[in-house]
Design a protein around this motif. Structure first.
Motif, PDB file in Angstrom:
ATOM      1  N   GLY A  37       0.808  -1.221   0.000  1.00 12.58           N
ATOM      2  CA  GLY A  37       0.000   0.000   0.000  1.00 12.58           C
ATOM      3  C   GLY A  37       0.839   1.268   0.000  1.00 12.58           C
ATOM      4  N   ARG A  38       2.166   1.104  -0.103  1.00 17.89           N
ATOM      5  CA  ARG A  38       3.025   2.284  -0.056  1.00 17.89           C
ATOM      6  C   ARG A  38       2.743   3.223  -1.233  1.00 17.89           C
ATOM      7  N   ALA A  39       2.589   2.649  -2.415  1.00 18.17           N
ATOM      8  CA  ALA A  39       2.363   3.483  -3.607  1.00 18.17           C
ATOM      9  C   ALA A  39       1.079   4.287  -3.451  1.00 18.17           C
ATOM     10  N   ALA A  40       0.044   3.626  -2.908  1.00 20.86           N
ATOM     11  CA  ALA A  40      -1.232   4.327  -2.737  1.00 20.86           C
ATOM     12  C   ALA A  40      -1.071   5.478  -1.756  1.00 20.86           C
ATOM     13  N   LEU A  41      -0.358   5.235  -0.657  1.00 17.07           N
ATOM     14  CA  LEU A  41      -0.182   6.298   0.335  1.00 17.07           C
ATOM     15  C   LEU A  41       0.605   7.470  -0.246  1.00 17.07           C
ATOM     16  N   ARG A  42       1.655   7.150  -1.026  1.00 24.64           N
ATOM     17  CA  ARG A  42       2.438   8.230  -1.649  1.00 24.64           C
ATOM     18  C   ARG A  42       1.537   9.113  -2.503  1.00 24.64           C
ATOM     19  N   ALA A  43       0.615   8.497  -3.204  1.00 22.70           N
ATOM     20  CA  ALA A  43      -0.283   9.270  -4.061  1.00 22.70           C
ATOM     21  C   ALA A  43      -1.282  10.056  -3.214  1.00 22.70           C
ATOM     22  N   LEU A  44      -1.811   9.420  -2.166  1.00 24.52           N
ATOM     23  CA  LEU A  44      -2.837  10.081  -1.353  1.00 24.52           C
ATOM     24  C   LEU A  44      -2.311  11.346  -0.679  1.00 24.52           C
ATOM     25  N   VAL A  45      -1.025  11.302  -0.285  1.00 21.75           N
ATOM     26  CA  VAL A  45      -0.448  12.462   0.400  1.00 21.75           C
ATOM     27  C   VAL A  45      -0.531  13.712  -0.479  1.00 21.75           C
ATOM     28  N   LEU A  46      -0.513  13.503  -1.808  1.00 17.91           N
ATOM     29  CA  LEU A  46      -0.508  14.655  -2.721  1.00 17.91           C
ATOM     30  C   LEU A  46      -1.897  15.250  -2.956  1.00 17.91           C
ATOM     31  N   VAL A  47      -2.927  14.511  -2.492  1.00 19.40           N
ATOM     32  CA  VAL A  47      -4.291  14.952  -2.799  1.00 19.40           C
ATOM     33  C   VAL A  47      -4.607  16.387  -2.350  1.00 19.40           C
ATOM     34  N   PRO A  48      -4.185  16.802  -1.134  1.00 18.26           N
ATOM     35  CA  PRO A  48      -4.537  18.167  -0.722  1.00 18.26           C
ATOM     36  C   PRO A  48      -4.133  19.233  -1.730  1.00 18.26           C
ATOM     37  N   PHE A  49      -3.040  18.959  -2.466  1.00 12.29           N
ATOM     38  CA  PHE A  49      -2.549  19.900  -3.460  1.00 12.29           C
ATOM     39  C   PHE A  49      -3.598  20.356  -4.451  1.00 12.29           C
ATOM     40  N   VAL A  50      -4.499  19.450  -4.820  1.00 12.90           N
ATOM     41  CA  VAL A  50      -5.422  19.774  -5.902  1.00 12.90           C
ATOM     42  C   VAL A  50      -6.745  20.295  -5.371  1.00 12.90           C
ATOM     43  N   LEU A  51      -6.943  20.274  -4.068  1.00 14.68           N
ATOM     44  CA  LEU A  51      -8.257  20.650  -3.550  1.00 14.68           C
ATOM     45  C   LEU A  51      -8.418  22.162  -3.520  1.00 14.68           C
ATOM     46  N   PRO A  52      -9.562  22.651  -3.962  1.00 11.26           N
ATOM     47  CA  PRO A  52      -9.799  24.092  -3.971  1.00 11.26           C
ATOM     48  C   PRO A  52      -9.858  24.621  -2.546  1.00 11.26           C
ATOM     49  N   THR A  53      -9.196  25.744  -2.324  1.00 14.54           N
ATOM     50  CA  THR A  53      -9.048  26.220  -0.951  1.00 14.54           C
ATOM     51  C   THR A  53     -10.373  26.616  -0.319  1.00 14.54           C
ATOM     52  N   VAL A  54     -11.317  27.093  -1.125  1.00 15.46           N
ATOM     53  CA  VAL A  54     -12.570  27.533  -0.511  1.00 15.46           C
ATOM     54  C   VAL A  54     -13.328  26.361   0.108  1.00 15.46           C
ATOM     55  N   VAL A  55     -13.383  25.232  -0.607  1.00 14.46           N
ATOM     56  CA  VAL A  55     -14.116  24.088  -0.084  1.00 14.46           C
ATOM     57  C   VAL A  55     -13.404  23.522   1.145  1.00 14.46           C
ATOM     58  N   VAL A  56     -12.079  23.405   1.070  1.00 18.45           N
ATOM     59  CA  VAL A  56     -11.329  22.931   2.230  1.00 18.45           C
ATOM     60  C   VAL A  56     -11.473  23.931   3.376  1.00 18.45           C
ATOM     61  N   GLY A  57     -11.437  25.223   3.030  1.00 16.52           N
ATOM     62  CA  GLY A  57     -11.576  26.258   4.049  1.00 16.52           C
ATOM     63  C   GLY A  57     -12.888  26.125   4.788  1.00 16.52           C
ATOM     64  N   VAL A  58     -13.978  25.923   4.039  1.00 15.79           N
ATOM     65  CA  VAL A  58     -15.282  25.762   4.687  1.00 15.79           C
ATOM     66  C   VAL A  58     -15.281  24.495   5.548  1.00 15.79           C
ATOM     67  N   ALA A  59     -14.668  23.411   5.044  1.00 17.53           N
ATOM     68  CA  ALA A  59     -14.599  22.172   5.827  1.00 17.53           C
ATOM     69  C   ALA A  59     -13.859  22.414   7.142  1.00 17.53           C
ATOM     70  N   PHE A  60     -12.708  23.062   7.066  1.00 18.49           N
ATOM     71  CA  PHE A  60     -11.946  23.375   8.281  1.00 18.49           C
ATOM     72  C   PHE A  60     -12.755  24.275   9.204  1.00 18.49           C
ATOM     73  N   LYS A  61     -13.398  25.262   8.602  1.00 19.97           N
ATOM     74  CA  LYS A  61     -14.107  26.265   9.385  1.00 19.97           C
ATOM     75  C   LYS A  61     -15.225  25.626  10.206  1.00 19.97           C
ATOM     76  N   VAL A  62     -16.001  24.741   9.557  1.00 18.21           N
ATOM     77  CA  VAL A  62     -17.076  24.062  10.270  1.00 18.21           C
ATOM     78  C   VAL A  62     -16.488  23.166  11.358  1.00 18.21           C
ATOM     79  N   LEU A  63     -15.356  22.547  11.031  1.00 15.08           N
ATOM     80  CA  LEU A  63     -14.678  21.664  11.981  1.00 15.08           C
ATOM     81  C   LEU A  63     -14.207  22.425  13.222  1.00 15.08           C
ATOM     82  N   PHE A  64     -13.670  23.609  12.995  1.00 17.15           N
ATOM     83  CA  PHE A  64     -13.114  24.395  14.100  1.00 17.15           C
ATOM     84  C   PHE A  64     -14.183  25.163  14.873  1.00 17.15           C
ATOM     85  N   ALA A  65     -15.381  25.295  14.264  1.00 18.41           N
ATOM     86  CA  ALA A  65     -16.410  26.138  14.885  1.00 18.41           C
ATOM     87  C   ALA A  65     -16.682  25.668  16.306  1.00 18.41           C
TER      88      ALA A  65
END
Lengths: 543, 355
Positions: free
Chosen positions: A92-120
């Motif tokens: 599963g090492r190859a899969a994990l290496r790929a998964l680590v890169l996923v945040p790179f492609v995520l749009p900041t607004v959607v992640v921002g809202v996710a974090f924001k609700v989480l931290f609320a």
């Protein structure tokens, strides 16, 4: 160097400089020129006045502190992950290496809202720490990837020898491994710092303009106030950041070294603390993504697949009005993949060419200066605001044959400008580490410069280049600032479409945005995972 | 260390590089062969939308084809037009609003559609501030939205006015967008300036801050992450949004509308169209501005962009009766006053609202 070889080097350098000049220095220079010399003559007093404002100084300080702390956190959290993912061998090492890169492609607004609700409701709500955590979420992969790739190339027998001689693991790491990794760590730190210092969307969503940074300030000055003088002053500050960071990093030069890539060793019990540290990083990366998955599956109080089914459509307008977007998320995914493939190709051409050039050590002082300037110039796009580049394209590229203002060609070019520095920072430490004696020996044995390049440089760089291409692909897919600026509704990319959906009133639009973001993450992980598997196979030991 | 940026040297370098990218340019230039009839580029903001076929009606009527190019939010749109004054990005612009109108005057040709009648006169800009260059097309209001269910559950009377929002009874209930980074945020600040005057709004905002107002960066996070409405995940029942937002919350037409608008808190945004100075097709460009006032477009505007058409005789969709609110007396400010003070107001506001 032979005459032909020298000619080839200068031709390569010329092509790179030309590309950089047309698609970066000239457009950005036009905007800076209008800000610095509004009446045609340079007005340094005006720039000085902007820089001396208390607000400017506070924002510069905040940007530096924020980026420095986030970079440090990325290093501390990313190093164990680099070790576990690139030095240990497990399923599963190859899969994990790929998964680590996923945040790179995520749009900041959607992640921002996710974090924001989480931290609320928690102590983190609206704090600086929340921004730092989000910056780590987006950038820890830079360290994991860049350092991991270099770590994988290090001959483990030296560590084993140190251990045999009685050094404990900590001692071995500090006095044997760390110095050899220093150039790669410096590379990763440069990139992470520049990404963190130009972070935009997530800083706004989580901190409001309370924690404004140089980047958010430039955005306001150009798009809202049209105050080009102040924007230019702050852009110059960004250029100074880049130069300073490069200067600091240049102190960690690679030493020539034989590279013997290894496929890693099996996991031992002693690795447990590191694995736990990596799990903590995993949780930080997973939580916002899981919450996005959940959000994409919710409707009212129940669970539904309707938002996923709606990915082929264009979202809803208010009260049955016109939809939020012109193309469906699925079509936008197609655009994203096309642009990112083109962007990656350009970034690899620039990155590989530049790395080979920059790894040479010209005999003349002038040659060294040219290369140093080229190295700095190629890093500038990481540190200079995307909105300045975007406005620059509008005012500079307006005459045929370069009237590209309405052309989609600028999208992959802008993406490549951001991705190429990562390719360079990944490959350059590897190529600078090639013993020049190897090249001299080959040349002495009668190999042509092209042959030396093919059988020494390109061969040694091949595996890191494949890994760097994956990173470049992820960066191109996720690039938002310049892409959004240049994007047109009819060929919008998926991150742009997601941002649009999240910002448009209408039932289910936010859930659809989340479904689209999860889709983007999944496709990225699959594409990169397939690449990793291919890379891993080539490396697996035969016996 | 980085190469110095000198226009002359850059020009020379760039000239050398032209050959490098000429191929790229040749492959991608979509406008190289102009069709026999005129072709107009309509530049606009990202929120522009008309139903399929509406612009085709213009082509059928005049033979002129129209290409729509969205250039970012309303602020970016105006600034891009100003920056590209010498080589315009298009022929007609739609979507300049009253907060940016006076900045755009220099890049527009003098023309206002003759299709306007006295009924639309209130939407015209003052002379010298775009009154002779910008034709009003639609208008909408930015208002405080209220979560009816939240107040009903607690048996608390809903606030009505701006002053009510500073009442301790409504402590920690309001979320607004930053005036520096969000267009509805700026509109709400302008509403308070219009209400309390340029000398009184600062005290009002200090009261709002004392009363626990929350400032988010943009509409998305304020509405979805902080507001308590049915499609949101926050806990505050009052949010600055659009007068049309409540209609988006109606999922069940038979149930009561879950959210509403505080009509005494609204600021009016009017959107204008104009002919861009330097267009090669001024006559056709004027026709397009006129067309935006035609019944074809005006009757499509409510459903497509969810704002009100300016032409008062336009018939509104039936669904608007239930949830859409036509605000009678919104707050307004002169465009020139907004443009002259925008930066100072936002700076002062930032110091008060986001210390």
């Amino acid at each position: 160097m032979s005459g032909a070889g020298r000619w080839a080097v200068w031709a390569g350098a010329g092509a790179l400089v030309a590309f950089l000049a047309v698609f970066f220095l000239w457009p950005v220079g036009e905007i800076l020129w209008r800000g610095i010399a509004p009446e045609g003559s340079i007005d340094l007093a005006g720039i000085g006045e902007v820089l001396a404002r208390p607000r400017t100084l506070r924002i510069i300080g905040l940007t530096l502190a924020q980026a420095a702390i986030a970079t440090l956190a990325c290093l501390v959290l990313g190093m164990p992950a680099a070790f576990v993912l690139y030095r240990l061998r497990f399923r599963g090492r190859a899969a994990l290496r790929a998964l680590v890169l996923v945040p790179f492609v995520l749009p900041t607004v959607v992640v921002g809202v996710a974090f924001k609700v989480l931290f609320a409701g928690t102590a983190l709500e609206g704090t600086w720490l929340a921004i730092i955590l989000a910056l780590v979420f987006f950038n820890v992969a830079v360290v994991t990837r860049t350092v991991g790739i270099a770590w994988e190339e290090l001959d483990p027998s030296i560590e084993e020898a140190a251990a045999d001689l009685g050094a404990n693991p900590a001692r071995t790491f500090l006095s044997v491994t760390l110095p050899r990794l220093a150039p790669a760590i410096a590379s990763a730190a440069i990139i992470a710092f520049l990404f963190c210092s130009t972070a935009f969307g997530v800083v706004l969503v989580l901190g409001g303009t309370r924690f404004g940074t140089v980047e958010t300030e430039i955005w306001m000055l150009t798009t809202q106030y049209l105050d080009l003088r102040a924007a230019s002053a702050l852009s110059l500050v960004q250029v100074v950041f880049v130069v300073a960071v490069l200067w600091a990093a240049s102190r960690a030069r690679s030493r020539p070294e034989l590279r013997t890539p290894s496929s890693g060793r099996p996991v031992r019990l002693a690795d447990l603390p590191l694995i736990l540290a990596v799990l903590a990083v995993g949780v930080l990366l997973a939580v916002p993504i899981v919450s996005m998955v959940v959000r994409s599956l919710r409707a009212g109080d129940g669970w539904t697949l309707e938002h996923w089914a709606a990915l082929a459509g264009v979202g809803t307008g208010v009260g049955g009005g016109a939809p939020a977007i012109a193309v469906s998320p699925l079509e936008a995914l197609g655009h994203s993949l096309l642009f990112a493939l083109a962007g990656t190709a350009v970034a690899m051409a620039i990155g590989l060419g530049a790395s080979i050039l920059l790894s040479r050590r010209p005999a003349s002082a002038r040659g060294r200066r040219v290369l140093a300037a080229l190295e700095g110039g190629l890093m500038l796009p990481l540190g200079v605001s995307a909105v300045v580049l975007g406005f620059g394209y509008l005012v500079a590229l307006d005459t045929p044959p370069l009237d590209l203002r309405a052309s989609p060609v600028l999208v992959p070019i802008a993406q490549a400008l951001v991705a190429a520095p990562l390719v360079i920072r990944t490959l350059l430490p590897v190529l600078r580490g090639v013993d020049p004696l190897l090249r001299d020996a080959a040349a002495d044995l009668g190999a042509s410069p092209a042959r030396v390049l093919a059988s020494i440089d390109l061969r040694l760089a091949a595996r890191p280049a494949a890994a760097a291409a994956g990173l470049a692909f992820a960066v191109c897919l996720g690039e938002f600032g310049a892409t959004a600026f240049l994007s047109r509704p009819e060929w919008a990319t998926l991150p742009v479409v997601i941002e649009r959906l999240a910002g448009h009133p209408g039932a289910g639009n936010l859930a659809l945005a989340n479904a689209a973001a999860v889709l983007l993450a999944a496709v990225t992980a699959l594409a990169l995972g397939a690449g990793e598997l291919g890379r891993d196979r080539r490396l697996s030991p035969r016996g | 260390m980085e190469p110095s940026i000198r226009p002359f040297r850059l020009a020379v370098t760039a000239a050398i590089a032209f050959s490098l990218v000429a191929t790229l340019a040749a492959c991608s230039d979509s406008r190289e062969d102009p069709p026999a009839a005129a072709h107009l580029v309509l530049v606009t903001h990202d929120s522009f939308a008309l139903s399929d076929g509406v612009l085709d009606a213009f082509t059928a009527e005049t033979g002129v084809t129209v290409e729509v190019q969205a250039l970012g939010d309303a602020g970016s749109l105006v600034n891009k037009l100003v920056l590209t004054k010498g080589s315009p990005l298009g022929d007609v612009v739609f979507g300049i609003d009253n907060t940016f109108a006076s900045r755009a005057v220099d890049v527009l040709e003098p023309y206002v559609s003759g299709a306007l009648t006295d009924a639309e006169a209130p939407f015209l800009l003052p002379a010298g501030q775009g009154g002779d260059r910008l034709t009003p097309i639609d208008s909408g209001d930015v208002c405080v939205n209220v979560d009816h269910e939240w107040f009903a559950e607690r048996g608390l009377a809903e606030p009505a006015t701006l002053a009510d929002l500073a009442d301790p009874a409504y402590r920690d209930l309001l979320v607004v967008e930053s005036a520096g980074t969000s267009s509805p945020g700026l509109s709400f600040l302008l509403a308070t300036i219009a209400a309390f005057g340029d000398g009184g709004w600062q005290d009002y905002w200090a009261d709002l801050v004392d009363n626990g107002v929350k400032v988010d960066a943009g509409w998305t996070d304020a509405y979805y992450a902080s507001f308590s409405g049915p499609s949101s995940e926050g806990d505050r029942p009052l949010v600055v949004s659009y007068s049309s937002s409540p209609a988006a919350e109606v999922l069940d037409a038979s149930a009561p509308v879950p959210t509403g608008v505080l009509e005494a808190t609204c600021f009016r945004q009017t959107e204008f169209a104009g002919v861009i100075a330097g267009t090669a097709h001024p006559a056709e460009a004027r026709l397009l501005v006129d067309f935006l006032l035609s019944p074809t477009v005006q009757s499509d505007i409510p459903g497509s962009m969810y704002v009100y058409p300016v032409v008062q005789s336009t018939v509104l969709p039936e669904t608007w009766a239930a949830a859409a609110v036509r605000v009678e007396a919104p707050y307004e400010l002169d465009p020139s006053e907004i443009d002259a003070n925008r930066e100072r107001w936002i700076e002062e506001w930032s110091a008060i609202a986001m210390p």
